[in-house]
Write an enzyme that holds these catalytic residues in place. Structure first.
Site, mmCIF file in Angstrom:
data_model
loop_
_atom_site.group_PDB
_atom_site.id
_atom_site.type_symbol
_atom_site.label_atom_id
_atom_site.label_comp_id
_atom_site.label_asym_id
_atom_site.label_seq_id
_atom_site.Cartn_x
_atom_site.Cartn_y
_atom_site.Cartn_z
ATOM 1 N N ASP A 33 0.957 -1.126 -0.094
ATOM 2 C CA ASP A 33 0.165 0.160 0.176
ATOM 3 C C ASP A 33 0.820 1.281 -0.131
ATOM 4 O O ASP A 33 2.007 1.448 0.683
ATOM 5 C CB ASP A 33 -0.829 -0.021 1.148
ATOM 6 C CG ASP A 33 -2.075 -1.206 0.948
ATOM 7 O OD1 ASP A 33 -1.943 -1.855 0.190
ATOM 8 O OD2 ASP A 33 -2.860 -1.176 2.142
ATOM 9 N N ASP A 34 0.326 2.172 -0.643
ATOM 10 C CA ASP A 34 0.687 3.695 -0.306
ATOM 11 C C ASP A 34 1.846 4.150 -1.498
ATOM 12 O O ASP A 34 2.085 5.335 -1.570
ATOM 13 C CB ASP A 34 1.385 3.856 0.898
ATOM 14 C CG ASP A 34 0.384 3.831 2.058
ATOM 15 O OD1 ASP A 34 -0.893 3.531 1.714
ATOM 16 O OD2 ASP A 34 0.696 3.957 3.352
ATOM 17 N N HIS A 84 -6.022 3.030 -4.217
ATOM 18 C CA HIS A 84 -5.901 3.344 -2.724
ATOM 19 C C HIS A 84 -6.374 4.685 -2.365
ATOM 20 O O HIS A 84 -5.826 5.292 -1.409
ATOM 21 C CB HIS A 84 -4.841 2.972 -2.141
ATOM 22 C CG HIS A 84 -4.302 2.749 -0.777
ATOM 23 N ND1 HIS A 84 -5.382 2.085 -0.123
ATOM 24 C CD2 HIS A 84 -3.406 3.191 0.024
ATOM 25 C CE1 HIS A 84 -4.905 1.805 1.016
ATOM 26 N NE2 HIS A 84 -3.746 2.567 1.328
ATOM 27 N N HIS A 88 -5.041 9.328 0.288
ATOM 28 C CA HIS A 88 -5.016 8.275 1.416
ATOM 29 C C HIS A 88 -6.092 8.866 2.220
ATOM 30 O O HIS A 88 -5.627 9.094 3.371
ATOM 31 C CB HIS A 88 -3.695 8.185 2.024
ATOM 32 C CG HIS A 88 -3.314 6.913 2.918
ATOM 33 N ND1 HIS A 88 -3.624 6.982 4.175
ATOM 34 C CD2 HIS A 88 -3.072 5.831 2.507
ATOM 35 C CE1 HIS A 88 -3.396 5.820 4.623
ATOM 36 N NE2 HIS A 88 -2.991 5.027 3.702
ATOM 37 N N HIS A 172 3.576 -2.065 3.353
ATOM 38 C CA HIS A 172 3.533 -0.843 2.851
ATOM 39 C C HIS A 172 5.109 -0.288 2.050
ATOM 40 O O HIS A 172 6.070 -0.490 2.608
ATOM 41 C CB HIS A 172 3.340 0.257 3.751
ATOM 42 C CG HIS A 172 1.889 0.113 4.403
ATOM 43 N ND1 HIS A 172 1.728 -1.029 5.666
ATOM 44 C CD2 HIS A 172 0.859 0.724 4.343
ATOM 45 C CE1 HIS A 172 0.445 -0.994 5.739
ATOM 46 N NE2 HIS A 172 -0.159 0.055 5.083
#
Length: 202
Positions: A33-34, A84, A88, A172
């Site tokens: 993620d991210d 995503h 965020h 991440h």
């Protein structure tokens, strides 16, 4: 507060969301993620390549816009892409119209059917709005690499202890997670490859 292993009650309450996959072929799904982030994502790609591992990257739209070359590298390596949000945003603290605008803006760059809510947090209204166009992907194992209170050893233990065939594992590719990810990911890949696991995208 978070649990390294998602309890069965969560899967039962939100059964329409994807928490794990069929592990009959002794596979696991590593997710990141991210990203994309220049300090971390290229290194992750190198680690995955060394084990012929496929993964799923849930990307933040503004990071794709800032680093299009790295995003192109992720796609060129054959990894699966997920949405995503653009920035965020936390679903429980964001009005639905604003939240969906962030999703749509990110979707213009990702063009995917997979969505993971930042922090795993969604309102019922947001989940309903997303359901028409996305498969909402959660997880069965949370590495905790984002947690600055733990060390890499604890992070590694979280994954090795709880991962089984069919698990969806969260990492991440972020600067915040880097101190733990850089030690944990190679050990996870080595451990499960030695056990005969395959690493697949969603």
């Amino acid at each position: 507060m978070y649990l390294a292993r998602t309890p069965s009650i969560a899967r039962a309450l939100y059964g329409s969301r994807l928490w794990r996959v069929d592990g009959a072929d002794r596979s696991v799904c590593l997710t990141f993620d991210d990203g994309p982030i220049p300090e971390v994502t290229p290194w992750v790609l190198d680690q995955l390549r060394a084990y012929n591992a496929q993964a799923t990257f849930f990307c933040i739209g503004k990071n794709i816009e800032a680093h299009p070359g790295i995003f192109a590298d992720v796609k060129a390596a054959g990894h699966t892409i997920g949405n995503h949000t653009w920035d965020h945003c936390n679903g429980r603290h964001t009005p639905t119209a604003e939240y969906m605008a962030s999703v749509v803006r990110c979707q213009a760059l990702t063009g995917t059917e997979l969505f993971r809510p930042p922090y795993g947090r969604l309102t019922r209204e947001q989940a309903g709005a997303l359901a028409a166009d996305f498969r909402i992907v959660m997880w069965s194992v949370l590495s905790g690499d984002f947690d600055v209170r733990i060390d890499a050893e604890r992070c590694t233990r979280n994954v090795l202890k709880h991962t089984e065939p069919g698990s969806i594992v969260v990492f991440h590719d972020s600067v915040k997670a880097w101190p733990r990810l850089r030690d944990t990911l190679p050990k996870v890949l080595e451990h499960f490859a030695a056990l005969g696991y395959a690493f697949k995208g969603l």
